[in-house]
Motif scaffolding. Structure first.
Motif, mmCIF file in Angstrom:
data_model
loop_
_atom_site.group_PDB
_atom_site.id
_atom_site.type_symbol
_atom_site.label_atom_id
_atom_site.label_comp_id
_atom_site.label_asym_id
_atom_site.label_seq_id
_atom_site.Cartn_x
_atom_site.Cartn_y
_atom_site.Cartn_z
ATOM 1 N N ARG A 91 0.866 -1.178 0.000
ATOM 2 C CA ARG A 91 0.000 0.000 0.000
ATOM 3 C C ARG A 91 0.896 1.218 0.000
ATOM 4 O O ARG A 91 1.695 1.417 0.913
ATOM 5 C CB ARG A 91 -0.883 0.030 1.249
ATOM 6 C CG ARG A 91 -2.238 -0.549 1.038
ATOM 7 C CD ARG A 91 -3.147 -0.388 2.237
ATOM 8 N NE ARG A 91 -2.601 -1.070 3.403
ATOM 9 C CZ ARG A 91 -2.583 -0.554 4.625
ATOM 10 N NH1 ARG A 91 -3.070 0.637 4.867
ATOM 11 N NH2 ARG A 91 -2.076 -1.238 5.632
ATOM 12 N N LEU A 115 -2.554 0.214 -4.324
ATOM 13 C CA LEU A 115 -2.751 -1.003 -3.531
ATOM 14 C C LEU A 115 -2.480 -2.168 -4.465
ATOM 15 O O LEU A 115 -3.132 -2.304 -5.495
ATOM 16 C CB LEU A 115 -4.187 -1.077 -2.983
ATOM 17 C CG LEU A 115 -4.594 -2.380 -2.292
ATOM 18 C CD1 LEU A 115 -3.685 -2.707 -1.114
ATOM 19 C CD2 LEU A 115 -6.051 -2.307 -1.839
ATOM 20 N N THR A 147 -6.877 1.779 2.530
ATOM 21 C CA THR A 147 -6.816 1.464 3.955
ATOM 22 C C THR A 147 -6.479 -0.013 4.165
ATOM 23 O O THR A 147 -6.505 -0.815 3.225
ATOM 24 C CB THR A 147 -8.174 1.751 4.617
ATOM 25 O OG1 THR A 147 -9.156 0.886 4.025
ATOM 26 C CG2 THR A 147 -8.578 3.211 4.438
ATOM 27 N N GLU A 148 -6.231 -0.364 5.415
ATOM 28 C CA GLU A 148 -5.984 -1.762 5.754
ATOM 29 C C GLU A 148 -7.204 -2.630 5.440
ATOM 30 O O GLU A 148 -7.048 -3.721 4.893
ATOM 31 C CB GLU A 148 -5.576 -1.894 7.218
ATOM 32 C CG GLU A 148 -5.087 -3.282 7.556
ATOM 33 C CD GLU A 148 -4.474 -3.368 8.937
ATOM 34 O OE1 GLU A 148 -4.611 -4.442 9.541
ATOM 35 O OE2 GLU A 148 -3.866 -2.395 9.394
ATOM 36 N N GLN A 151 -7.177 -3.447 1.836
ATOM 37 C CA GLN A 151 -6.181 -4.476 1.549
ATOM 38 C C GLN A 151 -6.707 -5.858 1.935
ATOM 39 O O GLN A 151 -6.557 -6.815 1.176
ATOM 40 C CB GLN A 151 -4.878 -4.174 2.295
ATOM 41 C CG GLN A 151 -3.795 -5.209 2.042
ATOM 42 C CD GLN A 151 -2.493 -4.869 2.745
ATOM 43 O OE1 GLN A 151 -2.165 -3.702 2.934
ATOM 44 N NE2 GLN A 151 -1.757 -5.890 3.146
ATOM 45 N N GLU A 152 -7.332 -5.954 3.106
ATOM 46 C CA GLU A 152 -7.855 -7.242 3.572
ATOM 47 C C GLU A 152 -8.905 -7.791 2.618
ATOM 48 O O GLU A 152 -8.884 -8.971 2.277
ATOM 49 C CB GLU A 152 -8.437 -7.099 4.978
ATOM 50 C CG GLU A 152 -7.395 -6.883 6.047
ATOM 51 C CD GLU A 152 -7.999 -6.516 7.398
ATOM 52 O OE1 GLU A 152 -9.250 -6.423 7.513
ATOM 53 O OE2 GLU A 152 -7.210 -6.297 8.340
ATOM 54 N N GLU A 155 -7.252 -8.936 -0.579
ATOM 55 C CA GLU A 155 -6.529 -10.206 -0.385
ATOM 56 C C GLU A 155 -7.499 -11.386 -0.380
ATOM 57 O O GLU A 155 -7.202 -12.438 -0.956
ATOM 58 C CB GLU A 155 -5.708 -10.158 0.909
ATOM 59 C CG GLU A 155 -4.498 -9.260 0.787
ATOM 60 C CD GLU A 155 -3.735 -9.076 2.099
ATOM 61 O OE1 GLU A 155 -2.508 -8.958 2.034
ATOM 62 O OE2 GLU A 155 -4.376 -9.048 3.176
#
Length: 194
Positions: A91, A115, A147-148, A151-152, A155
């Motif tokens: 990121r 990202l 943001t995280e 990303q989650e 994924e």
């Protein structure tokens, strides 16, 4: 917001399972990834069999005319190469400030946040998803950083994408084998007729 993202992830995964044409699956993967993370631009880099370079580069959010003006697709240098080599998500809040960035070719639209997530199958990276410029709220042209949670969710989607890509590749191989067998049978029939 989290339950809405998970519902969108579920819908995206279902959309992937209904298609077996590899070209359509690859385009769906990048389009759906872009929607999930609310990115202005997206790309899917499918790696060569050795996993070293980008073999196919499928984009989303850019017009075909603009795509043609950019020229040859990337091979995997700079930040794209870092994702290929390291095989872990990245990121980046501002692409131009990252020391691994090698810049953009002429006629490339400006991009800021990035990202990137690898698509892994059976322990090896088969491709990478790249999303740029997270759209901020409802303001047109306004961007923020990923943001995280973005990303989650990406994924998790990459796991579904790997399965869909593998299924489409297997289906294509099965179709090619069926064609070869039919040609062989036809050739034998011709031979026996003489």
């Amino acid at each position: 917001r989290r339950s809405a993202q998970l519902a969108a992830l579920h819908a995206a995964a279902l959309a992937l399972t209904t298609e077996l044409d590899l070209g359509i699956v690859l385009q769906k993967v990048v389009d759906l990834a872009r929607e999930l993370a609310h990115a202005q631009y997206g790309a899917l880099g499918v790696l060569d069999p050795q996993g070293e370079y980008i073999d196919q580069f499928i984009t989303s959010g850019i017009t075909p005319e603009k795509h043609a003006q950019i020229g040859a697709p990337p091979r995997g240098h700079g930040l794209l190469g870092a994702l290929i080599r390291d095989g872990i998500a990245i990121r980046i809040p501002e692409i131009s400030r990252d020391q691994r960035s090698v810049g953009f070719p002429p006629n490339h639209p400006p991009m800021h946040s990035l990202l990137g997530v690898p698509i892994t199958s059976k322990g090896r990276v088969i491709g990478d998803l790249y999303l740029t410029d997270k759209i901020a709220g409802t303001a047109r042209g306004s961007h923020t950083t990923f943001t995280e949670p973005d990303q989650e969710i990406l994924e998790m989607f990459a796991l579904q994408a790997a399965i869909a890509i593998e299924n489409a590749q297997l289906y294509r191989q099965t179709q090619q084998l069926a064609i070869l067998k039919e040609r062989e049978r036809f050739g034998m029939d011709l031979h026996d007729g003489y």
